[in-house]
Design a protein around this motif. Sequence first.
Motif, PDB file in Angstrom:
ATOM      1  N   PRO A  28      40.249  21.544  61.702  1.00  0.00           N
ATOM      2  CA  PRO A  28      41.095  20.749  60.812  1.00  0.00           C
ATOM      3  C   PRO A  28      40.507  19.352  60.659  1.00  0.00           C
ATOM      4  O   PRO A  28      39.983  18.776  61.628  1.00  0.00           O
ATOM      5  CB  PRO A  28      42.424  20.687  61.555  1.00  0.00           C
ATOM      6  CG  PRO A  28      42.050  20.787  62.998  1.00  0.00           C
ATOM      7  CD  PRO A  28      40.803  21.628  63.067  1.00  0.00           C
ATOM      8  N   SER A  29      40.603  18.797  59.469  1.00  0.00           N
ATOM      9  CA  SER A  29      39.996  17.479  59.235  1.00  0.00           C
ATOM     10  C   SER A  29      40.663  16.377  60.056  1.00  0.00           C
ATOM     11  O   SER A  29      40.081  15.315  60.243  1.00  0.00           O
ATOM     12  CB  SER A  29      40.061  17.136  57.740  1.00  0.00           C
ATOM     13  OG  SER A  29      41.413  17.144  57.307  1.00  0.00           O
ATOM     14  N   HIS A  30      41.877  16.655  60.586  1.00  0.00           N
ATOM     15  CA  HIS A  30      42.541  15.635  61.401  1.00  0.00           C
ATOM     16  C   HIS A  30      42.040  15.600  62.850  1.00  0.00           C
ATOM     17  O   HIS A  30      42.430  14.736  63.625  1.00  0.00           O
ATOM     18  CB  HIS A  30      44.069  15.846  61.390  1.00  0.00           C
ATOM     19  CG  HIS A  30      44.509  17.123  62.056  1.00  0.00           C
ATOM     20  ND1 HIS A  30      45.182  18.128  61.404  1.00  0.00           N
ATOM     21  CD2 HIS A  30      44.370  17.573  63.329  1.00  0.00           C
ATOM     22  CE1 HIS A  30      45.436  19.123  62.237  1.00  0.00           C
ATOM     23  NE2 HIS A  30      44.945  18.805  63.406  1.00  0.00           N
ATOM     24  N   SER A  31      41.207  16.557  63.242  1.00  0.00           N
ATOM     25  CA  SER A  31      40.779  16.625  64.648  1.00  0.00           C
ATOM     26  C   SER A  31      39.875  15.460  65.028  1.00  0.00           C
ATOM     27  O   SER A  31      38.997  15.075  64.252  1.00  0.00           O
ATOM     28  CB  SER A  31      40.016  17.924  64.909  1.00  0.00           C
ATOM     29  OG  SER A  31      39.475  17.912  66.227  1.00  0.00           O
ATOM     30  N   PRO A  32      40.084  14.876  66.201  1.00  0.00           N
ATOM     31  CA  PRO A  32      39.058  13.968  66.717  1.00  0.00           C
ATOM     32  C   PRO A  32      37.832  14.782  67.170  1.00  0.00           C
ATOM     33  O   PRO A  32      37.912  16.001  67.276  1.00  0.00           O
ATOM     34  CB  PRO A  32      39.740  13.312  67.921  1.00  0.00           C
ATOM     35  CG  PRO A  32      40.809  14.251  68.341  1.00  0.00           C
ATOM     36  CD  PRO A  32      41.213  15.051  67.130  1.00  0.00           C
ATOM     37  N   PHE A  33      36.733  14.096  67.429  1.00  0.00           N
ATOM     38  CA  PHE A  33      35.522  14.690  68.016  1.00  0.00           C
ATOM     39  C   PHE A  33      34.748  15.600  67.062  1.00  0.00           C
ATOM     40  O   PHE A  33      33.897  16.365  67.512  1.00  0.00           O
ATOM     41  CB  PHE A  33      35.849  15.480  69.303  1.00  0.00           C
ATOM     42  CG  PHE A  33      36.823  14.802  70.220  1.00  0.00           C
ATOM     43  CD1 PHE A  33      36.591  13.503  70.668  1.00  0.00           C
ATOM     44  CD2 PHE A  33      37.988  15.442  70.639  1.00  0.00           C
ATOM     45  CE1 PHE A  33      37.490  12.865  71.521  1.00  0.00           C
ATOM     46  CE2 PHE A  33      38.886  14.816  71.488  1.00  0.00           C
ATOM     47  CZ  PHE A  33      38.645  13.518  71.925  1.00  0.00           C
ATOM     48  N   LEU A  34      35.044  15.532  65.743  1.00  0.00           N
ATOM     49  CA  LEU A  34      34.296  16.383  64.803  1.00  0.00           C
ATOM     50  C   LEU A  34      32.799  16.060  64.874  1.00  0.00           C
ATOM     51  O   LEU A  34      31.954  16.955  64.844  1.00  0.00           O
ATOM     52  CB  LEU A  34      34.800  16.172  63.371  1.00  0.00           C
ATOM     53  CG  LEU A  34      36.233  16.659  63.068  1.00  0.00           C
ATOM     54  CD1 LEU A  34      36.664  16.188  61.683  1.00  0.00           C
ATOM     55  CD2 LEU A  34      36.347  18.176  63.184  1.00  0.00           C
ATOM     56  N   GLY A  35      32.477  14.777  65.016  1.00  0.00           N
ATOM     57  CA  GLY A  35      31.064  14.374  65.020  1.00  0.00           C
ATOM     58  C   GLY A  35      30.417  14.450  66.382  1.00  0.00           C
ATOM     59  O   GLY A  35      29.200  14.325  66.512  1.00  0.00           O
ATOM     60  N   THR A  36      31.243  14.639  67.408  1.00  0.00           N
ATOM     61  CA  THR A  36      30.725  14.592  68.780  1.00  0.00           C
ATOM     62  C   THR A  36      31.124  15.828  69.569  1.00  0.00           C
ATOM     63  O   THR A  36      31.132  15.802  70.800  1.00  0.00           O
ATOM     64  CB  THR A  36      31.255  13.333  69.503  1.00  0.00           C
ATOM     65  OG1 THR A  36      32.690  13.319  69.388  1.00  0.00           O
ATOM     66  CG2 THR A  36      30.687  12.059  68.917  1.00  0.00           C
ATOM     67  N   ASP A  37      31.434  16.909  68.868  1.00  0.00           N
ATOM     68  CA  ASP A  37      31.764  18.186  69.517  1.00  0.00           C
ATOM     69  C   ASP A  37      30.767  18.461  70.647  1.00  0.00           C
ATOM     70  O   ASP A  37      29.558  18.529  70.417  1.00  0.00           O
ATOM     71  CB  ASP A  37      31.686  19.285  68.448  1.00  0.00           C
ATOM     72  CG  ASP A  37      32.037  20.659  68.999  1.00  0.00           C
ATOM     73  OD1 ASP A  37      31.999  20.855  70.218  1.00  0.00           O
ATOM     74  OD2 ASP A  37      32.354  21.535  68.178  1.00  0.00           O
ATOM     75  N   ALA A  38      31.274  18.635  71.855  1.00  0.00           N
ATOM     76  CA  ALA A  38      30.392  18.794  73.022  1.00  0.00           C
ATOM     77  C   ALA A  38      29.474  20.006  72.892  1.00  0.00           C
ATOM     78  O   ALA A  38      28.428  20.048  73.533  1.00  0.00           O
ATOM     79  CB  ALA A  38      31.226  18.892  74.303  1.00  0.00           C
ATOM     80  N   ALA A  39      29.856  20.995  72.083  1.00  0.00           N
ATOM     81  CA  ALA A  39      29.021  22.192  71.922  1.00  0.00           C
ATOM     82  C   ALA A  39      28.270  22.201  70.585  1.00  0.00           C
ATOM     83  O   ALA A  39      27.581  23.169  70.280  1.00  0.00           O
ATOM     84  CB  ALA A  39      29.869  23.451  72.043  1.00  0.00           C
ATOM     85  N   PHE A  40      28.400  21.133  69.789  1.00  0.00           N
ATOM     86  CA  PHE A  40      27.708  21.020  68.498  1.00  0.00           C
ATOM     87  C   PHE A  40      27.994  22.223  67.588  1.00  0.00           C
ATOM     88  O   PHE A  40      27.128  22.662  66.848  1.00  0.00           O
ATOM     89  CB  PHE A  40      26.196  20.862  68.704  1.00  0.00           C
ATOM     90  CG  PHE A  40      25.841  19.619  69.477  1.00  0.00           C
ATOM     91  CD1 PHE A  40      25.885  18.376  68.861  1.00  0.00           C
ATOM     92  CD2 PHE A  40      25.520  19.687  70.823  1.00  0.00           C
ATOM     93  CE1 PHE A  40      25.574  17.223  69.571  1.00  0.00           C
ATOM     94  CE2 PHE A  40      25.214  18.535  71.542  1.00  0.00           C
ATOM     95  CZ  PHE A  40      25.246  17.305  70.917  1.00  0.00           C
ATOM     96  N   ALA A  41      29.232  22.743  67.663  1.00  0.00           N
ATOM     97  CA  ALA A  41      29.589  23.902  66.834  1.00  0.00           C
ATOM     98  C   ALA A  41      30.320  23.486  65.562  1.00  0.00           C
ATOM     99  O   ALA A  41      30.655  24.329  64.742  1.00  0.00           O
ATOM    100  CB  ALA A  41      30.445  24.879  67.641  1.00  0.00           C
ATOM    101  N   THR A  42      30.592  22.182  65.390  1.00  0.00           N
ATOM    102  CA  THR A  42      31.331  21.696  64.217  1.00  0.00           C
ATOM    103  C   THR A  42      30.370  21.287  63.103  1.00  0.00           C
ATOM    104  O   THR A  42      29.430  20.528  63.348  1.00  0.00           O
ATOM    105  CB  THR A  42      32.195  20.479  64.609  1.00  0.00           C
ATOM    106  OG1 THR A  42      32.962  20.814  65.763  1.00  0.00           O
ATOM    107  CG2 THR A  42      33.131  20.102  63.479  1.00  0.00           C
ATOM    108  N   LYS A  43      30.617  21.819  61.897  1.00  0.00           N
ATOM    109  CA  LYS A  43      29.829  21.444  60.704  1.00  0.00           C
ATOM    110  C   LYS A  43      30.794  21.068  59.594  1.00  0.00           C
ATOM    111  O   LYS A  43      31.878  21.667  59.506  1.00  0.00           O
ATOM    112  CB  LYS A  43      29.003  22.635  60.226  1.00  0.00           C
ATOM    113  CG  LYS A  43      27.923  23.080  61.172  1.00  0.00           C
ATOM    114  CD  LYS A  43      27.204  24.272  60.572  1.00  0.00           C
ATOM    115  CE  LYS A  43      26.049  24.679  61.475  1.00  0.00           C
ATOM    116  NZ  LYS A  43      25.209  25.700  60.838  1.00  0.00           N
ATOM    117  N   PRO A  44      30.412  20.148  58.709  1.00  0.00           N
ATOM    118  CA  PRO A  44      31.318  19.758  57.625  1.00  0.00           C
ATOM    119  C   PRO A  44      31.860  20.939  56.825  1.00  0.00           C
ATOM    120  O   PRO A  44      33.026  20.946  56.436  1.00  0.00           O
ATOM    121  CB  PRO A  44      30.441  18.847  56.753  1.00  0.00           C
ATOM    122  CG  PRO A  44      29.447  18.273  57.698  1.00  0.00           C
ATOM    123  CD  PRO A  44      29.170  19.356  58.706  1.00  0.00           C
ATOM    124  N   SER A  45      31.032  21.963  56.585  1.00  0.00           N
ATOM    125  CA  SER A  45      31.475  23.084  55.749  1.00  0.00           C
ATOM    126  C   SER A  45      32.555  23.924  56.431  1.00  0.00           C
ATOM    127  O   SER A  45      33.201  24.746  55.783  1.00  0.00           O
ATOM    128  CB  SER A  45      30.287  23.979  55.397  1.00  0.00           C
ATOM    129  OG  SER A  45      29.735  24.532  56.578  1.00  0.00           O
TER     130      SER A  45
END
Lengths: 337, 337
Positions: free
Chosen positions: A270-287
């Motif tokens: 969800p766009s409201h989540s913190p840590f989108l840019g710093t996901d510890a597992a690097f599994a988050t992408k803008p798409s």
Amino acid sequence: MATPSQITNPLLVGVAIRSQIEIDGKIPVDIPLEKEFAEGSDYTVTDHVNQLHAGTCKNPRTLQIVTSIVNHLHSVIRETKPSNEEWEEAIDFVTKAGKESQGKLNIIFLLGAVLGMNTLINDINHPKPPGCTSATESGPFYIDDVPEYPSGSSIIKADTKGERMFFFGTVKNTKGEGIRGVKVDVWQADGDGVYDVQYHEGTNDRGRIVAEATGDFCYRGVLPTAYHVPTLSVVKDLLATLGRHPNRSTHLHFTIVAPGYESLTTQIYPSHSPFLGTDAAFATKPSLVSDVVEVTDPRKWVEMGFKEGEVTNGRVWLWKYDFVLPTTAEVEALKKL
Amino acid sequence: MATPSQITNPLLVGVAIRSQIEIDGKIPVDIPLEKEFAEGSDYTVTDHVNQLHAGTCKNPRTLQIVTSIVNHLHSVIRETKPSNEEWEEAIDFVTKAGKESQGKLNIIFLLGAVLGMNTLINDINHPKPPGCTSATESGPFYIDDVPEYPSGSSIIKADTKGERMFFFGTVKNTKGEGIRGVKVDVWQADGDGVYDVQYHEGTNDRGRIVAEATGDFCYRGVLPTAYHVPTLSVVKDLLATLGRHPNRSTHLHFTIVAPGYESLTTQIYPSHSPFLGTDAAFATKPSLVSDVVEVTDPRKWVEMGFKEGEVTNGRVWLWKYDFVLPTTAEVEALKKL
């Protein structure tokens, strides 16, 4: 090059080697030591190691992997010039990670995850045509043996923690058409960021949704919250040294299967989540990020299938996301490029 | 980028993260997720990992080392494209190496040694002006607290296994002049390829020799034979998979100390040894190999200091080798290049 008689000569080889030769009867391979290997010369120890393996290793895949590892670990040493103390520290770090690994909680695996390696392997093993939804790792909480629900069902128990959420998705092909015969495994944390398996109180917040023939599917659940990866052993030390937090972005897990299409395992955020840019597992992408909206009209809640009194805090969270799957033929064509 | 209020919002972060924030009171660093990272694009997961660390890591040396490790391990993944099964196999391999390490017998260290990494670190940490003797690793059998002997002494007990050897060396500077004030620690395996510490019967086959003012030193001992590195755990599997043997070349160990000169730790090898080209630790170089000759004249044995009846098989092995040490100033100048 040493001859067999030299190699088996008691004067030249000690008791340990003589007994080794007696056991398997094989004369160890020797090659000539023709060149002085030295840094800055045209024949380094890296060349010598690779030359030896090229001569002795019979499995081409093993040779490819070991040669790549040797070249790159040697490059790390050349780039960083570790002191003996730093080298010992590195050895101790990896040793501790191995020693403190237990079953599913493998620290070596976790180190790979927090350094982006699992995401990279996923990207490399699942190339996609343009426009298709990215794959991410499945994580440690997937269960294959789950209840199957028709689209529109609830996947939660009455006392599940968290505000109510309605998820609606469509599974499409690369032409934008909805896909027939889709089944969607969904699993997620609850409003406290905790999975059913962590409560040990039976299956919850997960299920296999049977989509409509149009590729549409929906389910009722709770809005998950973010949690952190296990901060065990040297993972905690590494993240602290790097100034990083151990948190994942808030996410839902999906594995989508449809006949004729490449299965997709992914996570969405969800766009409201913190840590989108710093996901510890690097599994988050803008798409994979989308807006989740509040629905405050109780009539809409009833349409979604929520019972009276079930909704808390005067809102239901509506999360919509469309998934695009390539056909197996499209993926095969891509892998041949 | 997530704001502090977003990051501490109970709806956005789960219980584990809220308690983490409550304990240390620090708001975790977040950065914007601006770019889709994908293989084949101009912003891969490797770029994202490095960008994150560049922003969060305060220690430049840690950042340098971690960035080098991330870049090169990611390159290994890109070059070899491991399947999930191969990745799990690799994780299990390293985990086992950590778990089965015990004190001085560290399997992770041994893996580094058999892939040439210890030799490389030695080369990099001990650059030498041309003509100087190469450094090699000291190995696990060095002891600092050893008896001091005048040059010409015996370092063995009467019942030490192996044919008798007379070692003669000169320690020189880069101008070819003998060095004053030299002390030489020597340690070696016996004629069965076994060290004193492996017998647990007290100090033998080792000592600190005080050289003459000319830089000359000599001692009486036994001719060592070759032995193998510990074939424990995954080291055995790795060497078998690579078609390699675990044997070291026959060698003597030296640590040479002289005021004003860079100390030298090295090993030298007899040209008759098997495994010179395939030394399991890659510590053998042509410049460290020399001929060892048989002396069959009993009058020479007496000159060397052997007692009547001490010499077996009608011969003493004469091993001569000259060591060249750089001054500390020469090494400093080299490191500044």
